[in-house]
Enzyme design. Structure first.
Site, PDB file in Angstrom:
ATOM      1  N   ASP A 153      -8.954  -4.496   2.683  1.00 56.95           N
ATOM      2  CA  ASP A 153      -7.591  -5.075   2.628  1.00 56.95           C
ATOM      3  C   ASP A 153      -7.270  -5.983   3.751  1.00 56.95           C
ATOM      4  O   ASP A 153      -7.063  -7.101   3.478  1.00 56.95           O
ATOM      5  CB  ASP A 153      -6.657  -3.991   2.586  1.00 56.95           C
ATOM      6  N   ASP A 204      -6.010   0.589  -4.508  1.00 57.90           N
ATOM      7  CA  ASP A 204      -4.350   0.420  -4.597  1.00 57.90           C
ATOM      8  C   ASP A 204      -3.811  -0.828  -4.979  1.00 57.90           C
ATOM      9  O   ASP A 204      -2.703  -0.822  -5.677  1.00 57.90           O
ATOM     10  CB  ASP A 204      -3.758   0.907  -3.280  1.00 57.90           C
ATOM     11  N   HIS A 205      -4.403  -1.865  -4.560  1.00 58.80           N
ATOM     12  CA  HIS A 205      -4.119  -3.314  -5.313  1.00 58.80           C
ATOM     13  C   HIS A 205      -5.214  -4.204  -4.912  1.00 58.80           C
ATOM     14  O   HIS A 205      -6.060  -3.825  -4.126  1.00 58.80           O
ATOM     15  CB  HIS A 205      -2.899  -3.752  -4.735  1.00 58.80           C
ATOM     16  N   GLU A 237     -10.368   6.867   2.649  1.00 55.77           N
ATOM     17  CA  GLU A 237      -9.885   5.612   2.418  1.00 55.77           C
ATOM     18  C   GLU A 237     -10.757   4.338   3.103  1.00 55.77           C
ATOM     19  O   GLU A 237     -11.124   4.774   4.327  1.00 55.77           O
ATOM     20  CB  GLU A 237      -8.526   5.342   2.856  1.00 55.77           C
ATOM     21  N   SER A 273       0.864  -1.121   0.112  1.00 53.85           N
ATOM     22  CA  SER A 273       0.111  -0.058  -0.129  1.00 53.85           C
ATOM     23  C   SER A 273       0.863   1.062  -0.040  1.00 53.85           C
ATOM     24  O   SER A 273       0.524   2.343  -0.320  1.00 53.85           O
ATOM     25  CB  SER A 273      -0.984   0.109   1.193  1.00 53.85           C
TER      26      SER A 273
HETATM   27 MG    MG Z   1      -4.439   1.529   3.496  1.00 53.33          MG
HETATM   28 ZN    ZN Z   2      -2.506  -5.126   2.781  1.00 51.35          ZN
END
Ligand code: MG
Ligand code: ZN
Length: 371
Positions: free
Chosen positions: A261, A303-304, A256, A88
């Site tokens: 995640d 972000d991924h 965010e 990240s």
């Molecule tokens: Mg983060």
């Molecule tokens: Zn992560």
């Protein structure tokens, strides 16, 4: 402007016309849109949010997914300068500064040279700024927008840089990096000295247009949604939009959804769906704002991807379940959704660094990048 002056002095008959045309040029340089107003930027980042995470909202959300309201969608490649699978920090740095760096680097080049984020560039142009995170406000994703450090773990230094960054509104966790520090400094006192309204318990009902707000709502990150965080993300977003929309010079707000995640790392489908539902509620607030404020651009991306999530059939019926291939990040391409001023610019396939480039062009920071 030098050329304009020379022309005015040498061709007196056309002077008035030239002055007018020079002024027009100056104005449109500053505000490169039809209405000649600054373009507000709302950037929502779902940490670890790939296509499958979004797909859960088309199967496990009883309401229509808010994502259906987007017509302009692109895909980004997220690899960092050091790894095909990013973390990240490098991914946040790419989105915030337009530069690929090594995993763990925040706001620095692979050679550790400090970079200027889109938020800072817009702040220099007179924009007001805001950051909202569910994790610590000093965590990699939000830190990429205001800090320059060689490793994401340097959270006390990141907190110090946040205090210096002059952000108008921030809300998240991470209180301990401000008031329980190894160097003994109490940064919460410093924030108050700088005129911040500081709260560590509840979000205020409203904030005056000239007031700065520092919300440090938990020692570390906030609670996961299914453990009782409440409506924090949505309420902080409403509060921030309320506060920042008073700005005559435009605003930049990053929001965010941090725990999408974490749900992937935990391989926990209940956790994932709760976080995605929470993100969607906040997304509704942001899309509604854009619908009512044409001079705003909303960009939503991740972000991924985390967890190698897929939606699989079950053995006995037509129902589907969320499954995880890994407890790590993956190299999946990540969708980018855009709505509002310049939305069509975000279609197609590109690198994560181009999100910065596209925002720069639309806000008139740098007309030469990417064209
Ligand atoms: Mg983060
Ligand atoms: Zn992560």
């Amino acid at each position: 402007m030098l050329i304009c002056k020379q022309k005015i002095f040498s061709v007196s008959l056309a002077a008035l016309m030239l002055v007018t045309s020079c002024n027009n040029t100056k104005q449109s340089d500053k505000f490169p849109n039809k209405e000649e107003k600054p373009i507000n930027i709302i950037l929502m980042i779902g940490d670890g949010m790939g296509v499958s995470q979004i797909s859960t909202m088309f199967y496990f959300n009883p309401e229509d997914s808010e994502f259906k309201r987007f017509e302009h969608i692109g895909f980004i490649k997220t690899s960092s300068a050091s790894n095909k699978v990013t973390d990240s920090a490098a991914a946040g740095t790419a989105l915030a500064t337009g530069h690929k760096t090594y995993n763990r680097g925040i706001g620095v080049t692979p050679d550790s040279v400090s970079l200027t984020s889109i938020m800072k560039l817009l702040q220099n142009k007179g924009y007001q700024t805001g950051l909202i995170s569910l994790s610590s406000i000093t965590d990699a994703t939000p830190a990429s927008f205001y800090a320059n450090v060689t490793d994401r773990n340097m959270q006390e230094e990141i907190a110090r840089q946040l205090v210096e960054s002059n952000i108008d509104f921030f809300a998240g966790g991470g209180l301990k990096f401000f008031n329980q520090r190894f160097d003994g400094l109490n940064l919460t006192s410093l924030l108050k000295q700088k005129g911040y309204l500081l709260d560590s318990l509840v979000l205020p009902a409203s904030i005056k247009s000239e007031e700065k707000f520092a919300g440090l709502m938990a020692n570390d990150g906030l609670l996961p949604k299914h453990e009782g965080r409440g409506q924090f993300l949505k309420e902080a977003t409403e509060l921030a939009l309320n506060r920042l929309s008073g700005s005559q010079n435009g605003f930049f707000l990053m929001i965010e959804g941090s725990y999408i995640d974490w749900a992937g790392h935990a391989k926990n489908s209940e956790f994932l769906i709760a976080e995605m539902l929470d993100f969607e509620e906040t997304l509704k607030v942001a899309i509604d704002y854009v619908d009512n404020n044409k001079n705003t651009l909303l960009i939503v991306t991740g972000d991924h991807e985390t967890g190698g999530v897929s939606i699989e059939k079950t053995n006995n019926s037509d129902s589907v379940v969320v499954t995880f291939k890994t407890d790590q990040h993956t190299a999946d391409l990540i969708p980018v959704f855009a709505k509002g001023f310049g939305e069509e610019q975000f279609r197609g396939f590109y690198e994560n660094t181009d999100v910065f480039n596209k925002i720069s062009i639309l806000t008139g920071i740098n007309k030469n990048i990417g064209r």
